[in-house]
Structures are given as structure tokens and as C-alpha cells.
Design a protein around this motif. Structure first.
Motif, mmCIF file in Angstrom:
data_model
loop_
_atom_site.group_PDB
_atom_site.id
_atom_site.type_symbol
_atom_site.label_atom_id
_atom_site.label_comp_id
_atom_site.label_asym_id
_atom_site.label_seq_id
_atom_site.Cartn_x
_atom_site.Cartn_y
_atom_site.Cartn_z
ATOM 1 N N PHE A 1 0.824 -1.214 0.000
ATOM 2 C CA PHE A 1 0.000 0.000 0.000
ATOM 3 C C PHE A 1 0.856 1.260 0.000
ATOM 4 C CE2 PHE A 1 -2.271 3.398 2.174
ATOM 5 C CZ PHE A 1 -3.459 3.435 1.466
ATOM 6 N N VAL A 2 1.942 1.248 0.765
ATOM 7 C CA VAL A 2 2.780 2.447 0.869
ATOM 8 C C VAL A 2 3.426 2.798 -0.456
ATOM 9 C CG1 VAL A 2 3.243 2.129 3.312
ATOM 10 C CG2 VAL A 2 4.751 1.062 1.641
ATOM 11 N N ASN A 3 3.550 1.844 -1.357
ATOM 12 C CA ASN A 3 4.135 2.113 -2.674
ATOM 13 C C ASN A 3 3.071 2.284 -3.753
ATOM 14 O OD1 ASN A 3 6.711 1.870 -1.572
ATOM 15 N ND2 ASN A 3 6.816 -0.328 -2.000
ATOM 16 N N TYR A 4 2.004 1.476 -3.664
ATOM 17 C CA TYR A 4 0.973 1.509 -4.711
ATOM 18 C C TYR A 4 0.109 2.768 -4.594
ATOM 19 C CZ TYR A 4 -2.703 -0.163 -7.825
ATOM 20 O OH TYR A 4 -3.601 -0.288 -8.865
ATOM 21 N N ALA A 5 -0.302 3.116 -3.373
ATOM 22 C CA ALA A 5 -1.212 4.246 -3.174
ATOM 23 C C ALA A 5 -0.649 5.552 -3.729
ATOM 24 C CB ALA A 5 -1.561 4.389 -1.700
ATOM 25 N N PRO A 6 0.638 5.926 -3.434
ATOM 26 C CA PRO A 6 1.154 7.190 -3.999
ATOM 27 C C PRO A 6 1.147 7.229 -5.519
ATOM 28 C CG PRO A 6 2.541 6.450 -2.195
ATOM 29 C CD PRO A 6 1.598 5.332 -2.498
ATOM 30 N N LYS A 7 1.406 6.067 -6.155
ATOM 31 C CA LYS A 7 1.463 6.046 -7.624
ATOM 32 C C LYS A 7 0.107 6.363 -8.235
ATOM 33 C CE LYS A 7 5.355 2.859 -8.069
ATOM 34 N NZ LYS A 7 5.838 1.547 -8.570
ATOM 35 N N VAL A 8 -0.941 5.714 -7.754
ATOM 36 C CA VAL A 8 -2.263 5.963 -8.329
ATOM 37 C C VAL A 8 -2.800 7.322 -7.878
ATOM 38 C CG1 VAL A 8 -2.858 3.547 -8.648
ATOM 39 C CG2 VAL A 8 -3.336 4.635 -6.467
ATOM 40 N N TRP A 9 -2.415 7.762 -6.668
ATOM 41 C CA TRP A 9 -2.867 9.071 -6.180
ATOM 42 C C TRP A 9 -2.312 10.188 -7.057
ATOM 43 C CZ3 TRP A 9 -6.267 11.054 -2.823
ATOM 44 C CH2 TRP A 9 -6.107 12.381 -2.407
ATOM 45 N N ASN A 10 -1.066 10.072 -7.436
ATOM 46 C CA ASN A 10 -0.430 11.129 -8.226
ATOM 47 C C ASN A 10 -0.962 11.218 -9.634
ATOM 48 O OD1 ASN A 10 1.100 11.687 -5.993
ATOM 49 N ND2 ASN A 10 2.961 10.666 -6.726
ATOM 50 N N THR A 11 -1.712 10.187 -10.106
ATOM 51 C CA THR A 11 -2.303 10.248 -11.444
ATOM 52 C C THR A 11 -3.611 11.024 -11.470
ATOM 53 O OG1 THR A 11 -3.501 8.163 -11.124
ATOM 54 C CG2 THR A 11 -1.262 8.024 -12.038
ATOM 55 N N LEU A 12 -4.142 11.369 -10.293
ATOM 56 C CA LEU A 12 -5.417 12.084 -10.229
ATOM 57 C C LEU A 12 -5.233 13.547 -10.573
ATOM 58 C CD1 LEU A 12 -6.991 10.686 -6.924
ATOM 59 C CD2 LEU A 12 -7.483 9.972 -9.256
ATOM 60 N N PRO A 13 -6.229 14.138 -11.229
ATOM 61 C CA PRO A 13 -6.201 15.592 -11.442
ATOM 62 C C PRO A 13 -6.184 16.319 -10.099
ATOM 63 C CG PRO A 13 -7.849 14.544 -12.838
ATOM 64 C CD PRO A 13 -7.374 13.502 -11.876
ATOM 65 N N ILE A 14 -5.616 17.507 -10.081
ATOM 66 C CA ILE A 14 -5.448 18.243 -8.833
ATOM 67 C C ILE A 14 -6.780 18.592 -8.180
ATOM 68 C CG2 ILE A 14 -5.323 20.465 -10.040
ATOM 69 C CD1 ILE A 14 -3.358 21.384 -7.869
ATOM 70 N N ASN A 15 -7.822 18.825 -8.991
ATOM 71 C CA ASN A 15 -9.116 19.201 -8.403
ATOM 72 C C ASN A 15 -9.734 18.032 -7.617
ATOM 73 O OD1 ASN A 15 -9.553 17.910 -11.019
ATOM 74 N ND2 ASN A 15 -11.720 18.340 -10.680
ATOM 75 N N ILE A 16 -9.420 16.797 -8.011
ATOM 76 C CA ILE A 16 -9.930 15.632 -7.271
ATOM 77 C C ILE A 16 -9.138 15.462 -5.983
ATOM 78 C CG2 ILE A 16 -10.306 13.140 -7.327
ATOM 79 C CD1 ILE A 16 -10.689 13.307 -10.295
ATOM 80 N N ARG A 17 -7.799 15.587 -6.054
ATOM 81 C CA ARG A 17 -6.978 15.426 -4.852
ATOM 82 C C ARG A 17 -7.309 16.466 -3.794
ATOM 83 N NH1 ARG A 17 -2.571 14.859 -8.643
ATOM 84 N NH2 ARG A 17 -1.814 16.927 -8.023
#
Length: 961
Positions: A923-939
């Protein structure tokens, strides 16, 4: 004896008199039991289910034998359920081909039937069932009309098997032989065959609309009475009704029903009369206040809605038939039938047939509407929906146990079980905690009426047998009794006393699994239910105690049981992420799952109170409230209308309570300090504790640490009256295969607990963390439920079917699916197959049609995107203070080496793994990768609901466009 004079031959008269007096008079049958049966060639049962159901009830049949049901294995069960009245069961044999065929028997549940095999035959279809109580064989037989040269031979073999095993036989069915045509060669052969086996054929009148006798009733060893042949517009065959002299088992036809009429008028009258209730006198004790309120509630309820008791027959009417429209259509059907019976004209026959068709459709719609309403009202209650599916599929529940003696037997069993566990614990004496907490909680805060009203609304409407009025009704009339209830709540909070009237739990035994032996007490789980106001008071106290614990960080970080923002999924996410990182470092992890026996029930009250005072910081009013809450509790067992005596609960925390889980967590607090002394990672969910440590094959230090830690844990648990169940303790080695094999040789006593797979919080874990076994189990369970939903799909509309699919299928696909992140595509394809099958079933899409457009129409995200959705949801919650701290601490904000435009965009630090497939799945490696692919307005979404909505739109577009 004309001219005979008695006085001339007195000796002969005396002899005759003696002979006559010694002859026993014949025993004439008085009210000989009659088993009522019927035979009907139904010519497709699919569209006549409710008419057959009505036929059984109207004629009070014990059994009906059906031929030409035209049912196959997929549709048979659901169709026969519709045809069964309440308290009826069935056996059936599916049709062999698409032309005709299929036989079935629908019989009263009081008759104990079992299927008997008589061999395989190609020219006939048959169902053989044996009545256990009388050893009577019933054979339902169907012979297709196509000529078969081997029929007589096979039929003779069937008869030979029957007559050599049974003395009493009832063979009936459609043989498609015109026995009314005496010159027919097949008829001659059949009748000669029956004569040779000493069998009697009872039907002589026509049984078909063309005047032929096709349906036969053949018996031996039994008396057949009251044969009648009735022309029904259900089929081109007539219905044969007949009675068989068989002694049937005695059953109770009636049972008592207790009911109150709690309508709007009762609510209004209750509110008016309870207003006369004497205001609370604050000079009274708290127990007197509770007793006074309970007496007033009970007394007024008995006045406005007295409890009425009446007898009801077990063969009750199905609830969907209690409908004005159904009753009206049935009345019209009866009028049409009487008209046809009187005139016997073709016109009136057609009117009657149309009326029957309309009646059948009306009942089907009424049943569909009935279950549709249930599904809609309970869309979020999976347990209730499962029981609804059981009712649709006629799942036979365990027979109810109801007697005062049985209640007492259960009560003694549950009580002795806990006593036995505690007596088996070897302890050196209860532990005394040295005061280590400088913080104190000495008093509760009284609540306002608006706060109380909100809690009342939020609480589930469960009613205990000792509640003065039903909970649902209490909520309706709460405004009229809010004053006294608020006084009781605040008096308890202010004085630090828990009322004695709230300390009794009603226990209802629940069978652990449907297939377990119902006569074994150990197969039952005690389900406790407490008075409703008691749970309201507990919830108020729980909120205030939780606030104190959270503000002062007293709760264990790695205890996820029954805590806000914590769940089994967050716990497993942390554990699996750590294990994957250990594997990425090429190390073996030793995972140990500890199991406790009846942990909540063996807690020692003195130790708990000492721990709350010295370790947590409860004092004065709060401590006294807890003391009166846990001590002096009682329980009784309830079964039906019977209840056991009250028994004292000397140990444990109240099952079914709001405070019980929290008190257990506080009781277990010192255990975490013991585990940390040995540098071992751990995580707990209520009483499930998991230890894990990474080690090299020759790492003696790590092995000694885990061994010594287990010894310390066992000692601590013994001293705290907790029983570690060694038989259920399991060890799983995770990591490279060669290193696992090397490590096993050095584990010593731990080797006996090593398993190839373990179940952790409902998820099957294996040594490679590939989740193949877990996904296999999910697939098996999901398709089981899909088959059940497929059987009831014709009864419900698409919206209701979708609710069932989400409750039984989607919930299983989504449970802990964040653990599946990074798995190979071939593994998750099996989960996708489940979703595809569910979508096809729901929309009735053909197998060869593309599924992606269907999923898009339903707005269902494919499985891999659902996994990403869950991972991103956990990430958002953790970053915004709505998740466990152990998840938030595993994520690091991205900080570039120099000032960049991306510095303030909410990106996370991505860590590179050594072994891509293993490390990237953590999780500590997978979560940041998919999180960073989100548009900024979603994050940067402001609320969780906004984030969910925008995230689903983003993933939906990515999946289908």
C-alpha cells in the motif's frame, strides 16, 4: 331351522352358544386416518404454480403427484417453491428432453419422505419416495407417448424392485396407454403384468379431455377410498383425487399468536394517557424512577392496545394473498367455476379458464410486489436480505426449540461453559496495575433533550423481551415520555449509578451454521439483547468516554476493533503492506494469529475496574458508574414464549452492549506494551491479535523474540483470566520459498502451528500473498448467491435484483479489495467474471454479447478500477483525518529538491521497490502512484462525498472512454 325346537336339543344349543361367545367380534375401523392425495398431469407447471398451490390448500391435500412438469434443473426449485403452500416441501426429477417430461411430488412437511433409487430406465421417468413412518413406497411415473419396445420389460423390472422391497405401494402417473381400449395390445400386456404382480389398477373413467384413460392409480397392500376425477382447466388431463388409509403422524395444527394493534389511533391514545403519568419525584432512587416509568409504559400500552392471544393454524395463508385485489379476483374465479359446473358449456369453460389465468397472474404480481417492498425497505441490511432469499428459495430453518426446560438447559450450558474456561486457566493471581496515568475523567456531562432525541432516532429498533413497549412504538411516542426518560438518563450520569433494571440481558440461542445438529447445544451461539433505554444510556456514556480517550491518546494505535475510521480492511491493509515490504527486502515474515476462547465472557471485573482506575484515569462518578454497570448483571434464555430463570453473570462484559467492545479494548491495553518489549509488530481487531516479524533463516534472535513473546503473552493472559486457544493458534511463513523451507527447521515448537494458509479477518492469506485461495472462495460463494438470485429473478424487477446483487455480490468483490492492488491480471480476471455474470443476469444479456456496454449502462466500475477506487478512498481519508493514524503515517507528502509548481499540488512521495511485483503491491508504494495520477481538483476535494463523486467519474471515463 324351520320346525326346530330348542328344548329338544339343549346340549347342541349350549355348544353353539359357547362357540359364538368365544368368537371375537370384528374390529371395525373407527375414523380410519386418511391420507389425501391427488394426481395431475399438469402440462407445464411454470405458469400454473399458484393454481396448483390453491388446489392443494382447497382440498387439504397431504400430497400431490405431478407429471409433465416440464422443469429442468435451473428452473425446478424456484417454480416448485411457488407451487408449495406454507409448511410444504417437494421432491422432483427434471425432464430428460425438451419434449414433455418431468415428475414431482409436493407434500406436507409433517410427512417424512426420503428419495429411493430403483435403477435407471430409458423408456420412463419416475420419482420414488418412501414414507418413513409407515414404510410405504410412492412412485410417480411418466411414460412419453412415443412407442418404446422395451417399455414393458423395463416396467416389469421396476415393479419387481418395488414388490420385493415393499408391502405397501402406491404407483401413479401418466403411462400414455389407453387402458379403456381393452383390445389394444399394450393395454393387454400392461394389465397382465399388473395381475402377475398382484397389483390393482383403480381408474376406470376417462382422465383425458378426449375420453381416454391415461392416468393410472396402481396399488397393493393399501385401501384406496373416495376416488374422484375432476375436470380442471389447468391441463387437458383431469385431476384424480383419492384417499389412502395410512396412519399419519400426529401434529399440532394450532399455535398461539400474541399481537397488539399499534396503529395511529393507538399512538394518539397512548400519548394522551401517558400525559397523566405522575412526574418524576427526584427524591426517589434511580431504580424507583425506572420501575415507575416501565410500569406506566406497560400499563398504558395494555390499555390502548391490549395483547390479544388467539389460535392460528400452521398452514397459514401466504402474506401476499392478504390482498383485496387478489381476494376480488379469486371471488370472480369462484363465480365462473360455479357457472361452468352448472352449465357445462364451452363458453363458460373458456370464461372459467380465463379467470384462472388472471388469478394466477394476479397472485404472481402480488408476490412480486410483496418481496419487492421487503427488498426496497431493507436494501442496506444484507442479513435480512439473505433471510428473504431463503424464504424465496424455501430454505428450511432449524426446528424451533421452545420449552421452559430447554431454556434452562441452554442457560446452564452457557453459564457452565464460561465457568469451565476460567477454571482451566492457571493463574498466579490477578494483576494489579500501578497508577501510570496523570489524566482523570471524574464526571459525565448531562445531555439536552435534542441530543437525546437524536440518539433515539439513530439507535436500531431492536426490542428486548423485557422492554415494557416495542421499540418502534416507543420511538413514535417518545415526545410524550421524553421528560421522564431524560430525567433517568441525566440522573444516572449525575449520580454515577447504572439502574439495576437495565442489567438483565435476554439471550436467544442462534445456530452457528444451518447444517449443524440442532440437538447439540455447543452448536448454538448466545445472542444477547438488552433493554432499549439501557443501550441509549450506554451510547451516551460511550461518546463521552471515547472523547476523553481520543483527546488524550489513550487507545492503542494498532487496535482497530469497533473504532471510528477503523475497520478490518484498514487493519489488513497495514499488515499486508508490511508483509509485502518484508518480502521485497528478501526476508521471511513469521505471522502468528492468536485465538482466544470466549474472550468477552471471561474478563475479571476486579482487574477491569483496577485497570480503568489506575491505567486509564477513571475516578469518582465515572468509575462508580462503570462499577455498577459491570457488576450485578444477569441473563435469561428465551425461546419462543418460554424463558429460563435469571442467572448471574459474574464475569465478562455484556454481550450485545455498546460499551462492551470498548471495555474489552481497555482491558487488553497492557498486552501491547508486552509485545513491544520484544520488538515485534502486531495488530489487533477486538480479540483477534496478529503478531509478525521478519527474519532470516538463521536469525536466532528473531526466533527467540517471537518464542519468548508468546510465553509472556500466555502468562499475561492467564493472569488476566483470558484463555489462549492453542488448538486454533496458527503460524504462516511469508517470503521466498527456499528461505521459508530453511526457516522451518529452526522454529522449534512453532512448527506445529504452521499452516499453508490462514484466515485473517475473513481473508485467506497464503505464503506468497497471491490471494488465489481467497479469490477462489469469493468466486465459489459469489456464484452460489448468483444461482440463488437467478432462481428468484423472475419474481422481482430489475431495481430490486440490482439491490440483491450489490448486497451479495458487489459487497464480496469490494471486501478488502485494496489488498488485491498489484495482483496479476489473470488473478483479478476471475473477479471480473463474477461481475460480468452478475451484469448478464441482471440485464438478461446473452452470453455472446459484449459486456462493457452493459457495465457502462449500469454505471458499474470494472474490478480493477474498483480496486483503485478503494485504494484512493483510503488514501484521501488518511490524508484528511478520516482514517487510522497508521495509514496516514505510511504516506509521505512529496517534497521536491527545489521549488517547483508541483510543490503544492498534494502529490505523495513514491518509493521504489527492489522487487517490482512484490514491493509495488504494498500500500505504501501503490497508493502514492495511483494518487499522483489524479487531477489536482480531485486530490483537493473539500468533502468526502465530493471526492467520491469526482473520483468515480474520472475512473468511469478512464474505464469506458
Amino acid at each position: 331351522m324351520h320346525g326346530y325346537k330348542p328344548e329338544t336339543c339343549p346340549r347342541r344349543l349350549k355348544t353353539i352358544h359357547v362357540l359364538l361367545t368365544n368368537i371375537s367380534p370384528p374390529v371395525l375401523p373407527v375414523n380410519t386416518p386418511q391420507m389425501k392425495l391427488a394426481l395431475l398431469n399438469v402440462r407445464s407447471l411454470n405458469n400454473k404454480t399458484f393454481l396448483v398451490n390453491e388446489l392443494i390448500k382447497e382440498n387439504n391435500l397431504d400430497c400431490i403427484c405431478l407429471t409433465e412438469t416440464w422443469l429442468n434443473d435451473d428452473t425446478a426449485k424456484a417454480t416448485l417453491i411457488e407451487a408449495c403452500p406454507p409448511d410444504y416441501s417437494f421432491h422432483q426429477v427434471s425432464r430428460k428432453s425438451k419434449r414433455g417430461g418431468g415428475v414431482a411430488a409436493i407434500f406436507s412437511s409433517k410427512l417424512l419422505f426420503k428419495i429411493t433409487e430403483l435403477g435407471e430406465f430409458t423408456s420412463i421417468e419416475y420419482l420414488a419416495i418412501e414414507l418413513k413412518t409407515e414404510s410405504v413406497l410412492f412412485v410417480i411415473i411418466y411414460r412419453p407417448p412415443k412407442h418404446s419396445p422395451i417399455f414393458i420389460q423395463e416396467f416389469s423390472e421396476l415393479l419387481s424392485l418395488c414388490v420385493t422391497r415393499y408391502d405397501k405401494i402406491v404407483l401413479n402417473g401418466d403411462l400414455n396407454i389407453h387402458v379403456n381400449k381393452k383390445a389394444d395390445q399394450t393395454t393387454i400386456e400392461l394389465l397382465n403384468l399388473l395381475t402377475s404382480f398382484d397389483l390393482t389398477q383403480h381408474i376406470t373413467d376417462p382422465t383425458h379431455q378426449h375420453g381416454n384413460t391415461l392416468d393410472l392409480l396402481i396399488t397393493t397392500g393399501l385401501n384406496i377410498n373416495n376416488i374422484s376425477i375432476t375436470d380442471l382447466p389447468l391441463s387437458d388431463h383431469h385431476c384424480i383425487l383419492f384417499d389412502v388409509e395410512i396412519i399419519l403422524p400426529k401434529t399440532t395444527k394450532e399455535f398461539l399468536v400474541h399481537k397488539r394493534h399499534l396503529d395511529d389511533e393507538a399512538t394518539e391514545r397512548f400519548s394522551e394517557q401517558i400525559a397523566l403519568y405522575e412526574p418524576t419525584n427526584h427524591d426517589r432512587s434511580l431504580d424507583e424512577m425506572v420501575e415507575n416509568l416501565n410500569e406506566a409504559l406497560s400499563s398504558v400500552l395494555d390499555t390502548v392496545a391490549p395483547l390479544k392471544t388467539k389460535n392460528k393454524f400452521t398452514s397459514r395463508t401466504s402474506p401476499w394473498l392478504r390482498n383485496k385485489n387478489v381476494s376480488e379476483i379469486k371471488r370472480k374465479c369462484r363465480v365462473a367455476e360455479r357457472k361452468w359446473r352448472k352449465t357445462k358449456t364451452t363458453i363458460h369453460h373458456g370464461i372459467y379458464k380465463d379467470a384462472l389465468t388472471t388469478y394466477n397472474k394476479t397472485i404472481r404480481l402480488a408476490r412480486k410486489g410483496y418481496f419487492s417492498h421487503i427488498i426496497t425497505e431493507n436494501a442496506g441490511n444484507s442479513r435480512f436480505l439473505f433471510s428473504t432469499i431463503d424464504r424465496l428459495l424455501n430454505t428450511v430453518p432449524a426446528p424451533p426449540l421452545s420449552s421452559a426446560a430447554k431454556c434452562e438447559e441452554f442457560a446452564q450450558f452457557f453459564k457452565n461453559k464460561i465457568t469451565s474456561i476460567r477454571s482451566s486457566i492457571t493463574t498466579t493471581g490477578g494483576e494489579i496495575d500501578i497508577r501510570s496515568c496523570n489524566l482523570t475523567m471524574s464526571s459525565f456531562t448531562c445531555i439536552t433533550l435534542s441530543e437525546l432525541s437524536k440518539i433515539i432516532i439513530e439507535c436500531k429498533s431492536t426490542t428486548s423481551d423485557i422492554d415494557p413497549i416495542p421499540t418502534a412504538f416507543f420511538k413514535r411516542v417518545f415526545d410524550s415520555v421524553s421528560g421522564p426518560v431524560l430525567d433517568i438518563i441525566n440522573t444516572s450520569l449525575r449520580t454515577g449509578v447504572f439502574p439495576d433494571a437495565f442489567k438483565t440481558a435476554v439471550v436467544k440461542p442462534l445456530l452457528k451454521k444451518p447444517k449443524l445438529d440442532t440437538s447439540t447445544l455447543a452448536n448454538y451461539r448466545p445472542i444477547s439483547n438488552l433493554p432499549f433505554i439501557s443501550k441509549v444510556l450506554e451510547k451516551i456514556v460511550l461518546v463521552q468516554i471515547n472523547s476523553f480517550l481520543e483527546q488524550n491518546n489513550i487507545l492503542e494505535v494498532f487496535q482497530s476493533g469497533f473504532r471510528k475510521y477503523h475497520s478490518t480492511e484498514t487493519a489488513l491493509t497495514k499488515i499486508i503492506s508490511d508483509l509485502r515490504q518484508n518480502s521485497d527486502a528478501n526476508k521471511v515474515s513469521i505471522l502468528i494469529l492468536l485465538d482466544l476462547s470466549a474472550a468477552f465472557d471471561t474478563i475479571d471485573h476486579d482487574i477491569l475496574i483496577n485497570r480503568l482506575e489506575n491505567l486509564i484515569g477513571f475516578s469518582d462518578c465515572v468509575l462508580n458508574w462503570i462499577k455498577t454497570y459491570i457488576r450485578g448483571r444477569k441473563f435469561c434464555v428465551s425461546l419462543g414464549d418460554h424463558m429460563s430463570e435469571k442467572h448471574e453473570s459474574c464475569y465478562g462484559v455484556a454481550q450485545g452492549s455498546c460499551l462492551g467492545p470498548l471495555l474489552f479494548s481497555l482491558y487488553m491495553l497492557p498486552l501491547s506494551d508486552i509485545i513491544r518489549e520484544y520488538s515485534i509488530d502486531f495488530h489487533s481487531y477486538a480479540d483477534d491479535t496478529q503478531l509478525y516479524i521478519s527474519a532470516e533463516p538463521n536469525d536466532a534472535k528473531a526466533i527467540n523474540s517471537i518464542t519468548n513473546c508468546l510465553l509472556a503473552i500466555n502468562k499475561w493472559m492467564n493472569n488476566n483470566f483470558l484463555k489462549l486457544n492453542e488448538d486454533k493458534t496458527e503460524v504462516l511463513l511469508i517470503g521466498p520459498k527456499l528461505k521459508r523451507e530453511m526457516l522451518i527447521k529452526n522454529l522449534g515448537g512453532l512448527t506445529r502451528w504452521i499452516k499453508p494458509e490462514v484466515i485473517s479477518l475473513g481473508v485467506i492469506l497464503d505464503s506468497d500473498l497471491n490471494f488465489n485461495s481467497h479469490i477462489n472462495k469469493v468466486t465459489k460463494t459469489a456464484f452460489f448467491h448468483l444461482r440463488n438470485i437467478a432462481k428468484v429473478r423472475p419474481f422481482i424487477n430489475q431495481n430490486d435484483a440490482e439491490k440483491l446483487i450489490h448486497a451479495f455480490i458487489s459487497s464480496r468483490l469490494d471486501y478488502c479489495n485494496s489488498l488485491f492492488a498489484g495482483l496479476p491480471k489473470k488473478t483479478t480476471e476471475r473477479l471480473q467474471l463474477i461481475q460480468n455474470s452478475a451484469a448478464r443476469l441482471l440485464t438478461k444479456t446473452k452470453r455472446r454479447e459484449h459486456i462493457s456496454p452493459v457495465l457502462a449502462t449500469l454505471h458499474w466500475l470494472p474490478v480493477t478500477f474498483r480496486i483503485d477506487f478503494k485504494v484512493l478512498l483510503l488514501t484521501y481519508k488518511a490524508l484528511n483525518g478520516q482514517g487510522p493514524s497508521y495509514i496516514a503515517n505510511s504516506l509521505t507528502n512529496y517534497t521536491p529538491a527545489r521549488t517547483l509548481r508541483s510543490s503544492d499540488t498534494g502529490l505523495l512521495q513514491v518509493t521504489r521497490s527492489s522487487h517490482k511485483k512484490i514491493g509495488d503491491a504494498a500500500f505504501v508504494n501503490y497508493a502514492p502512484k495511483v494518487w499522483n495520477t489524479l487531477p489536482i481538483n480531485i486530490r483537493e476535494a473539500n468533502t468526502l462525498d465530493t471526492f467520491k463523486k469526482q473520483l468515480k467519474t474520472f475512473l468511469f471515463t478512464k474505464a469506458f472512454y
